[in-house]
Scaffold this active site. Sequence first.
Site, PDB file in Angstrom:
ATOM      1  CE  LYS A  83      -3.967  -2.214   2.041  1.00  0.00           C
ATOM      2  NZ  LYS A  83      -4.860  -2.397   3.181  1.00  0.00           N
TER       3      LYS A  83
ATOM      4  CG  ASP B  80      -7.678  -0.308   3.925  1.00  0.00           C
ATOM      5  OD1 ASP B  80      -8.442  -1.108   3.359  1.00  0.00           O
ATOM      6  OD2 ASP B  80      -6.434  -0.381   3.844  1.00  0.00           O
TER       7      ASP B  80
END
Length: 280
Positions: free
Chosen positions: A65, A101
């Site tokens: 990420k 997220d």
Amino acid sequence: MSHYAVFGHPVSHSLSPRIHAAFGRQTGIELNYTAVDAAPEAFMQALDAFAAGGGRGANVTLPLKEAAFALCSATSERAQRAGAVNTLTRNDGQWHGDNTDGIGLVRDLTGRLRLDLRGRRALLLGAGGSARGVAPALLDAGVSELIIANRTPERADALADALGEPERAHSRYWEDLVNEGDFALIVNATSASRSGATEFSLPFQLSTPRTLAVDLNYGEAAIAFLAWARTAGCRDMVDGLGMLVEQAAAAFEIWHGVRPDTAPVYAALRGKDASLVTAD
Ligand code: NDP
């Protein structure tokens, strides 16, 4: 048909292909969504090949990420606050990055579970890509304080600094947590259980019966932390399956402009109606 994928290492366990296929069927959008295993050193090349083959969007999971954030030509505000990207969109031959997220976790806790996060003193364990995504969202959801502890303390320090809220967000050494009193919210954003750890080592005095214990992991990977929470006396325990579905829905909405209904997909993954989510 447009092409989408989740990149990670490892990634074979990922439920994202099934979730996006279910959203596609539900909304009548034809799509092809696959899982691509890419080690960090091969990520850029794999993503280039995906784009060359018509890839329109990608999710990114561990440990990629922060690398995904670095390769974007443009990033959303929430991706910038996280310094991490889990959703890539191909625009004009370049990747645009977002991070769903945090909103995924908060929607699951406050929407599906109707929990109130406001005023809770929170402990975040981990400072990797997902912790970076959820930390700003927890602050936005109104936690009173956010303490971050990580195996590698420098990464916890860097995350706390990046949040830019020294009054509310601080880092602590893991071994000093025993002196921190108790928390009303404890979030496990580590991947410790994926490396085979079967027990979670944390002082029991961090929790009370009112503590909400949340593991971003799900399935077997959530057993160790949730077992710790149960033994520590927590009444409310949540694994990461609902967050997984919600962060996927937010990515789906970015790509397709339609917000899918997460409830039937979540129920299917929980095993209540497996026919809704089949392995495509
Ligand atoms: P990263 O690889 O970016 O970060 C891993 C984190 O776990 C780091 O903080 C790392 O510490 C810590 N860690 C790894 N091994 C250990 C160990 N043995 N003991 C203590 N800490 C350890 O992964 P992500 O942040 O992307 O993901 C973390 C977990 O959350 C994963 O298991 C992932 O599956 C899950 N997740 C779930 C989501 C959902 O939708 N439900 C979404 C995103 C993630 P260090 O810095 O010291 O290496």
